[in-house]
Design a protein around this motif. Structure first.
Motif, mmCIF file in Angstrom:
data_model
loop_
_atom_site.group_PDB
_atom_site.id
_atom_site.type_symbol
_atom_site.label_atom_id
_atom_site.label_comp_id
_atom_site.label_asym_id
_atom_site.label_seq_id
_atom_site.Cartn_x
_atom_site.Cartn_y
_atom_site.Cartn_z
ATOM 1 N N ARG A 173 0.831 -1.208 0.000
ATOM 2 C CA ARG A 173 0.000 0.000 0.000
ATOM 3 C C ARG A 173 0.872 1.267 0.000
ATOM 4 N N ARG A 174 1.921 1.251 0.778
ATOM 5 C CA ARG A 174 2.799 2.416 0.838
ATOM 6 C C ARG A 174 3.447 2.677 -0.528
ATOM 7 N N HIS A 175 3.892 1.575 -1.163
ATOM 8 C CA HIS A 175 4.510 1.713 -2.488
ATOM 9 C C HIS A 175 3.502 2.264 -3.501
ATOM 10 N N THR A 176 2.303 1.680 -3.529
ATOM 11 C CA THR A 176 1.290 2.073 -4.507
ATOM 12 C C THR A 176 0.822 3.508 -4.287
ATOM 13 N N MET A 177 0.573 3.849 -3.033
ATOM 14 C CA MET A 177 0.109 5.198 -2.737
ATOM 15 C C MET A 177 1.203 6.228 -2.992
ATOM 16 N N GLY A 178 2.456 5.821 -2.832
ATOM 17 C CA GLY A 178 3.550 6.729 -3.135
ATOM 18 C C GLY A 178 3.600 7.077 -4.613
ATOM 19 N N VAL A 179 3.406 6.049 -5.462
ATOM 20 C CA VAL A 179 3.361 6.288 -6.908
ATOM 21 C C VAL A 179 2.182 7.194 -7.249
ATOM 22 N N LEU A 180 1.040 6.910 -6.613
ATOM 23 C CA LEU A 180 -0.157 7.717 -6.865
ATOM 24 C C LEU A 180 0.063 9.175 -6.468
ATOM 25 N N ASP A 181 0.639 9.390 -5.313
ATOM 26 C CA ASP A 181 0.868 10.762 -4.847
ATOM 27 C C ASP A 181 1.806 11.524 -5.791
ATOM 28 N N ASP A 182 2.811 10.826 -6.328
ATOM 29 C CA ASP A 182 3.724 11.477 -7.278
ATOM 30 C C ASP A 182 2.982 11.912 -8.540
ATOM 31 N N GLU A 183 2.092 11.048 -9.052
ATOM 32 C CA GLU A 183 1.349 11.374 -10.266
ATOM 33 C C GLU A 183 0.368 12.526 -10.034
ATOM 34 N N ILE A 184 -0.268 12.525 -8.866
ATOM 35 C CA ILE A 184 -1.210 13.599 -8.552
ATOM 36 C C ILE A 184 -0.473 14.933 -8.424
ATOM 37 N N ALA A 185 0.730 14.877 -7.852
ATOM 38 C CA ALA A 185 1.540 16.100 -7.727
ATOM 39 C C ALA A 185 1.879 16.677 -9.103
ATOM 40 N N LYS A 186 2.149 15.810 -10.075
ATOM 41 C CA LYS A 186 2.452 16.271 -11.432
ATOM 42 C C LYS A 186 1.225 16.947 -12.064
ATOM 43 N N ILE A 187 0.031 16.358 -11.828
ATOM 44 C CA ILE A 187 -1.196 16.938 -12.382
ATOM 45 C C ILE A 187 -1.448 18.320 -11.797
ATOM 46 N N ARG A 188 -1.206 18.443 -10.505
ATOM 47 C CA ARG A 188 -1.428 19.750 -9.861
ATOM 48 C C ARG A 188 -0.457 20.807 -10.401
ATOM 49 N N GLN A 189 0.775 20.365 -10.677
ATOM 50 C CA GLN A 189 1.749 21.309 -11.224
ATOM 51 C C GLN A 189 1.322 21.800 -12.609
ATOM 52 N N GLN A 190 0.717 20.911 -13.379
ATOM 53 C CA GLN A 190 0.321 21.276 -14.742
ATOM 54 C C GLN A 190 -0.998 22.055 -14.790
ATOM 55 N N HIS A 191 -1.965 21.650 -13.940
ATOM 56 C CA HIS A 191 -3.320 22.210 -14.060
ATOM 57 C C HIS A 191 -3.786 23.002 -12.836
ATOM 58 N N GLY A 192 -2.969 23.012 -11.763
ATOM 59 C CA GLY A 192 -3.366 23.741 -10.574
ATOM 60 C C GLY A 192 -4.426 22.994 -9.773
ATOM 61 N N CYS A 193 -4.857 23.583 -8.659
ATOM 62 C CA CYS A 193 -5.843 22.945 -7.772
ATOM 63 C C CYS A 193 -7.255 23.310 -8.238
ATOM 64 N N THR A 194 -7.640 22.794 -9.368
ATOM 65 C CA THR A 194 -8.962 23.087 -9.925
ATOM 66 C C THR A 194 -9.939 21.977 -9.563
ATOM 67 N N ALA A 195 -11.200 22.223 -9.889
ATOM 68 C CA ALA A 195 -12.225 21.216 -9.648
ATOM 69 C C ALA A 195 -11.958 19.973 -10.484
ATOM 70 N N ALA A 196 -11.468 20.177 -11.695
ATOM 71 C CA ALA A 196 -11.160 19.039 -12.560
ATOM 72 C C ALA A 196 -10.030 18.200 -11.963
ATOM 73 N N THR A 197 -9.025 18.875 -11.418
ATOM 74 C CA THR A 197 -7.917 18.156 -10.780
ATOM 75 C C THR A 197 -8.413 17.327 -9.597
#
Length: 446
Positions: free
Chosen positions: A346-370
């Motif tokens: 779970r730690r490994h999987t959630m770590g990968v997920l958190d990294d991907e979400i961080a990239k989306i926020r960098q590209q699109h900001g904290c929007t409703a779509a994000t």
């Protein structure tokens, strides 16, 4: 988590040896768990018929060292040689540990099969260990499961419904010897003020004995009788009480043994028949008491031989329930063996997920779509982890943890190691871990 037990009981050795082994039982627990050794926790079950130690070793590799630490401590406190102690204490591993304890708690292993007191003694053993800070979550679960099994056997079978106990069988024998169906009008002197003496007091009262006098070499007779009735004795009033007594019950196991000479002097000129029942493991009454005129002596061995047998069908039903409970306990314990691996995945999987979400926020900001994308991704990952989690539980319960660990390594490159040996002492774990106080806490081990 590795549990094993060391057992000495009436079924394997003589009661005198059991008594000698159990001397200093409390000190053994404290010394062993406080020491720097392989023992993580220890619960001691010491009764009139048995001395049993239930142990959690810190790892499978340290079971032998843990056993030796306990043997050495028992030898030191009881004064018997280590080789003798080692031979007297039979070692049980694996499913034999819960199976034996569950059978003991239900009364299947008692001298009087189906006796009632043993279930309470099992509960008190757990409580004592918790209060002393020598238990562990795994041992707590073991003893709680034993108590649960005893209740289930009592509810679903006829075992113990006759209400037999060592005390009740002993008093049955005493009334037979006296050729009297009742204890009404009789005078009884009770030695001891512990839980066993309390059970004896209750039995005497139920059978119509109203003149009960209590003696304690530790001076606790006044406190005992203030809540239960009866009259407290001291050294000065003891001779008169013994001269008037029809029945003596020894339940103290103290170092102050009543000798035949002392009893003969206190009953000089008395011809009343006296029945002495010695239920103390270390003997409250000297064996020579049986040689005195007008005195009958009943011992634990006498009671054991006279105890009636339960019906075969009842014993079979109870044994089957014990067997099922032991298997269920073992499966439940195995299912926890991969908890650390599940956490790692779970730690490994959630770590990968958190990294991907961080990239989306960098590209699109904290929007409703994000936020919607994040919600969808977390939900998807949770669903993807469901099957691996279920399979981990199934494989662990089946004893095949290695396959799961190998799969994590092959698929994710996760090399999951067993949990490290805990640095805290057992007393520190008891103070900090609520599981040692009775909750179903997780053992931090592989």
């Amino acid at each position: 988590m590795v549990l094993f037990s060391l057992v000495a009981s009436h079924s394997s050795i003589d009661l005198e040896t059991v008594a000698r082994l159990s001397a200093g039982a409390a000190a053994v627990s404290a010394d062993v768990v406080a020491g720097d050794n392989a023992v993580a926790g220890l619960i001691t079950l010491a009764t009139c018929n048995r001395y049993e130690l239930y142990v959690q070793a810190r790892s499978a590799e340290e079971v032998s060292d843990a056993r030796q630490s306990i043997v050495s401590a028992v030898s030191f406190h009881c004064g018997l040689g280590e080789e003798f102690v080692s031979d007297a204490l039979a070692t049980q591993h694996g499913t034999h540990v819960p199976r034996h304890l569950f059978a003991v708690s239900t009364g299947l292993e008692s001298a009087v099969v189906g006796e009632r007191e043993i279930a309470g003694q099992v509960r008190r053993a757990l409580s004592t260990a918790q209060q002393a800070g020598v238990s562990t979550p795994a041992l707590v679960r073991l003893f709680q499961s034993a108590s649960k099994t005893a209740k289930e056997v009592g509810a679903r079978t006829a075992l113990g419904q006759r209400g037999m106990s060592i005390v009740s069988v002993a008093l049955d024998l005493a009334t037979e010897l006296a050729d009297s169906p009742s204890l009404a009008g009789k005078t009884a002197v009770l030695f001891g003020t512990g839980a066993y003496a309390g059970a004896a007091m209750a039995q005497l009262t139920q059978r119509g004995c109203t003149d009960i006098r209590v003696y304690s070499s530790s001076g606790r007779a006044e406190t005992f009788t203030s809540s239960r009735g009866g009259m407290a004795l001291d050294e000065s009033s003891m001779p008169g009480a013994l001269a008037a007594a029809h029945l003596l019950l020894g339940c103290s196991g103290s170092e102050h043994q009543l000798t035949a000479l002392d009893l003969a002097q206190m009953r000089q000129g008395v011809s009343t028949q006296l029945t002495a029942i010695d239920l103390a493991l270390s003997r409250d009454f000297a064996p020579e008491v049986a040689d005195l005129p007008n005195v009958d002596l009943l011992t634990l061995e006498t009671v054991r031989q006279a105890a009636p047998e339960e019906q075969e069908s009842t014993l079979s039903e109870a044994a089957a329930l014990v067997e099922d409970a032991a298997k269920n306990f073992e499966q439940a314990q195995n299912s926890r063996s991969l908890d650390h691996a599940i956490v790692a995945l779970r730690r490994h999987t959630m770590g990968v997920l958190d990294d991907e979400i961080a990239k989306i926020r960098q590209q699109h900001g904290c929007t409703a779509a994000t936020a919607e994308v994040e919600f969808a991704m977390r939900r998807m990952v949770k669903q993807l982890l469901h099957v691996p989690t279920v399979r981990a539980k199934e494989l662990a319960a089946a004893g095949d943890s290695e396959s799961y660990l190998a799969a994590l390594d092959a698929l994710y490159g996760l090399k999951v190691e067993p949990a490290a040996r805990p640095a805290a002492t057992a007393s520190q774990r008891t103070a900090s871990d609520p599981g040692t106080q009775g909750s179903d806490g997780q053992v931090a081990s592989a």
